[in-house]
Design an enzyme around this catalytic site. Structure first.
Site, PDB file in Angstrom:
ATOM      1  N   CYS A 115      17.645  17.261  -6.153  1.00 45.42           N
ATOM      2  CA  CYS A 115      16.245  17.055  -6.500  1.00 45.42           C
ATOM      3  C   CYS A 115      16.093  16.984  -8.014  1.00 45.42           C
ATOM      4  CB  CYS A 115      15.397  18.188  -5.917  1.00 45.42           C
ATOM      5  SG  CYS A 115      13.697  18.135  -6.506  1.00 45.42           S
ATOM      6  N   CYS A 139       9.835  24.501  -5.970  1.00 40.24           N
ATOM      7  CA  CYS A 139      10.114  23.262  -6.704  1.00 40.24           C
ATOM      8  C   CYS A 139       8.851  22.858  -7.473  1.00 40.24           C
ATOM      9  CB  CYS A 139      10.506  22.156  -5.721  1.00 40.24           C
ATOM     10  SG  CYS A 139      10.705  20.535  -6.476  1.00 40.24           S
ATOM     11  N   LYS A 147     -10.346 -11.291  10.974  1.00 38.49           N
ATOM     12  CA  LYS A 147     -11.087 -10.185  10.346  1.00 38.49           C
ATOM     13  C   LYS A 147     -11.842 -10.719   9.129  1.00 38.49           C
ATOM     14  CE  LYS A 147     -10.287  -5.480   8.670  1.00 38.49           C
ATOM     15  NZ  LYS A 147     -10.728  -5.615   7.287  1.00 38.49           N
ATOM     16  N   LEU A 191     -10.086   0.807  10.914  1.00 38.45           N
ATOM     17  CA  LEU A 191      -8.915   0.330  11.654  1.00 38.45           C
ATOM     18  C   LEU A 191      -7.634   0.668  10.914  1.00 38.45           C
ATOM     19  CD1 LEU A 191     -10.160  -3.268  12.522  1.00 38.45           C
ATOM     20  CD2 LEU A 191      -9.782  -1.437  14.159  1.00 38.45           C
ATOM     21  N   CYS A 202      13.872  16.969  -0.725  1.00 40.41           N
ATOM     22  CA  CYS A 202      14.314  18.165  -1.448  1.00 40.41           C
ATOM     23  C   CYS A 202      14.315  19.306  -0.427  1.00 40.41           C
ATOM     24  CB  CYS A 202      13.319  18.444  -2.575  1.00 40.41           C
ATOM     25  SG  CYS A 202      13.455  20.073  -3.297  1.00 40.41           S
ATOM     26  N   LYS A 238      -2.902  -7.440   8.626  1.00 41.05           N
ATOM     27  CA  LYS A 238      -3.361  -8.009   7.363  1.00 41.05           C
ATOM     28  C   LYS A 238      -2.499  -9.195   6.927  1.00 41.05           C
ATOM     29  CE  LYS A 238      -6.704  -5.292   5.902  1.00 41.05           C
ATOM     30  NZ  LYS A 238      -6.675  -4.685   4.632  1.00 41.05           N
TER      31      LYS A 238
END
Ligand code: IVH
Length: 676
Positions: A403, A434, A119, A84, A427, A309
């Protein structure tokens, strides 16, 4: 300590950890508690971080999960056992519902009902019944294949062995959770680390007599394969389960609307401590089976269900620094290094800050006192900042505009769908220009779902990159093994093993190769669809000479976003060179298409205009499921032009000239025996 001593200490720790693993997973007799286990694991990982020369195939940084026990026979699930997707917030739930409505081409007035089921945190099992008799029980395994644990499951009282109700299907796989009550666990505390572990351990005993000593329970909640089930929604199915003699969760509810889902979630979370078994969230399933069927699955999880959750554990800590990590797709992710704290038994020293916007919104600064949350298996994140504890000297965090790895400009892309700039800064370098992106791309290339090269894990990729042994994917297949043999930590045997596992993977499917290339927005599912569309590597390679990519839009689920990222991938010189070089090293298997005899076999379709009550994505998948195909232009090859509201006149005219059959939506649905 000198290098040799560090190496020795490292190897000893790994040996110990693997011994603990074996006792925990194979023998179900944990030798230490979770906390000490985690500490040992973390100490290995931090040694690796500190000393670059350390690497081992048996390191926890290389091994994920564990092998199934050799004690049981394996057997395939007739219908896979899916997992799930997770939701953690109201926003996630709103998005979950929005996506469903979009797919079904419905607006927000459409009332969706959900079966909301607590659950249970146990072990799932699939029980096959034939003519009312329990004949086989499997564990989940990898979802496709499980372990045959029939004799052990037979010892569980909650599992009916014979069902004689008239309405019980001729054949069905009943699925549910095996667990142990918390009150019963009290008696087994010394033997197992937690209730889930006790359930798993006792289910996997060699001798069913040992299993029967532990009071295991079973709660049923879904089915796999079925023949003559004749039920049209989940909630009725749950009721039927009770009639047949299965236990179901008494807290299951039928609910509509995200607001009501949240009320139920909060109520159950409050009750959580009083419930006599562990629950870690609530599963929401679209109630109507017809809608479930239309929605289908994405990769290995259904589109029609989600696990909401419970937020787990939180702790207070202090931010030592904010580092910027660069991912495979160039995303700059800020990560807070925090003063290590123990959250729910795990030592946490890093917490993600998600993106630049999140830092701005929460005004997170170095030195701040923060609440850190660790929920489920996800990376811990910063929840709140305690402004009252902030020092007067504290300064605002400035997010780098260049970056940090290659100095390229960074940008926030404009998102055509949300009509906003992305929260993530990226970036702008093309990829292998890179350093950090290259390393991440290479890690992805060898990862489990891609080339899956055993013994060439993340740490080793980093190490080989530093030593200039690997810079581009093709280098993996041209390694200087003599040099590697002389490296610290390597020997003749380990080099032979590496050579073997690399050579083994030279034979690769087109699907895996496409996925391994790491084209943005092309995940597992899309790679599979593309491989079916191109069938051969040479067709796929043709993309580099193409100026028009619109054909690709015919592939179900491939949209403008995917096409534009494929385009930009192929407009990059290095990427084209990688593909050329890889073709020299690899033997790429063509994609075999299973020819099904669906109702639309050998027919091609094209859609023009807006359809009602069904999205284009859905109609395309209906056509493909029934062995038809879609095309993107009106040519002689087209058999049916489906017209909706406000169609393109030109298309209709051309279709008439070419004597192509023109049909409307309900005529099309009739071809599939669907009445609208
Ligand atoms: S339905 C396709 N229903 O959650 C639907 N699962 O992450 C998949 N689980 O492996 C299962 N309670 O072990 C479903 N009421 C419930 C559940 C449930 C617990 C567990 C199950 C599964 C995992 C999925």
């Amino acid at each position: 300590m000198d290098k040799k001593e560090i190496q020795k200490l490292y190897q000893e720790k790994i040996k110990l950890l693997n011994k603990y693993n074996q006792y925990y997973y194979d023998k179900n007799k944990p030798l230490i508690d979770d906390k000490n286990y985690d500490e040992l694991k973390i100490s290995i990982l931090s040694l690796e971080k500190k000393y670059n020369f350390l690497a081992s195939k048996k390191s926890p940084s290389e091994i994920t999960g564990y092998k199934p026990s050799k004690n049981f026979k394996k057997s395939a699930h007739k219908v896979p056992m899916l997992s799930l997707a997770n939701a953690f917030s109201e926003e996630d739930l709103i998005n979950f519902e929005k996506k469903i409505l979009n797919f079904l081409s419905e607006n927000e007035n459409f009332k969706l009902y959900y079966s909301a089921e607590p659950k249970i945190d146990g072990i799932s099992a699939s029980l096959t019944y034939k003519n009312g008799k329990f004949v086989k029980g499997l564990s989940r395994g990898d979802g496709k294949e499980g372990e045959d644990i029939t004799s052990n499951l037979e010892t569980i009282k909650d599992i009916p062995k014979k069902i004689s109700n008239k309405n019980f299907p001729e054949e069905i796989d009943i699925r549910g959770e095996v667990f142990i009550k918390n009150s019963d666990f009290e008696n087994f505390k010394d033997k197992f680390a937690n209730p889930r572990n006790a359930a798993s351990g006792s289910l996997r005993q060699k001798d069913p007599n040992d299993t029967s000593k532990i009071p295991l329970k079973f709660i049923a909640y879904t089915f796999g394969y079925e023949k003559k089930l004749n039920i049209d929604n989940q909630f009725d199915f749950l009721k039927r389960l009770n009639e047949w003699g299965f236990k179901t969760n008494p807290l299951n509810k039928l609910i509509s609307g995200v607001k009501n889902l949240l009320i139920n979630y909060n109520e159950i979370e409050k009750k959580r401590a009083e419930i006599d078994f562990d629950i870690d969230g609530i599963v929401y399933k679209v109630n109507n089976f017809k809608l479930q069927k239309r929605l289908g699955n994405v990769a290995n999880a259904p589109r029609w269900a989600v696990a909401h959750k419970f937020s787990s554990n939180k702790a207070v800590s202090k931010i030592i620094s904010i580092d910027i990590q660069i991912g495979r797709t160039g995303a700059l992710t800020p990560v807070a290094k925090i003063k290590p704290v123990n959250i729910g038994g795990v030592q946490v020293s890093n917490a993600t800050l998600h993106n630049e916007d999140e830092i701005m919104r929460k005004d997170v600064r170095v030195g701040d006192t923060v609440v850190v949350e660790r929920a489920g298996d996800v990376i811990p994140h910063i929840l709140t900042v305690d402004i009252n504890k902030r020092s007067k000297k504290s300064i605002k965090f400035v997010f780098p505009k260049k970056c940090p790895s290659c100095g390229s400009k960074t940008t926030k892309e404009y998102n055509e769908i949300t009509k906003k700039n992305d929260a993530v800064r990226r970036c702008t370098s093309e990829g292998y220009e890179c350093e950090k992106i290259s390393i991440e791309k290479l890690k992805h290339f060898v990862s489990k779902e891609a080339f899956n090269i055993e013994g060439l894990g993340k740490k080793i990729i980093e190490n080989f990159w530093k030593l200039k042994l690997i810079r581009l994917p093709q280098d993996i297949f041209r390694l200087d093994y003599n040099r590697i043999e002389n490296l610290e930590g390597w020997g003749r045997l380990s080099v032979e093993n590496l050579k073997y596992s690399i050579n083994e993977k030279k034979n690769i499917s087109l699907e895996r190769l496409i996925y391994a290339l790491g084209i943005r927005h092309i995940g597992l599912e899309n790679a599979k669809l593309l491989s079916k569309f191109f069938k051969t590597f040479s067709n796929f390679k043709e993309l580099s000479n193409k100026s028009n990519y619109n054909d690709l839009l015919n592939v179900d689920k491939i949209g403008e976003t995917q096409v534009s990222s494929i385009k930009s991938f192929f407009s990059n010189k290095i990427n084209n060179e990688i593909i050329n070089q890889l073709s020299k090293e690899l033997s790429i298997k063509n994609t075999l298409i299973e020819k099904k005899n669906g109702l639309l076999k050998n027919y091609t379709f094209m859609i023009t205009g807006k359809l009602s009550g069904i999205s284009r994505a859905e109609i395309k998948s209906l056509i493909e499921e029934n062995s038809g195909s879609t095309v993107s232009s009106v040519t002689k090859k087209l058999d049916y032009l489906i017209i909706g509201d406000k169609p393109t006149k030109r298309k209709i005219e051309t279709a008439k000239e070419l004597r192509i059959k023109i049909i409307n939506q309900s005529q099309f649905l009739k071809m599939l025996n669907i009445t609208s």
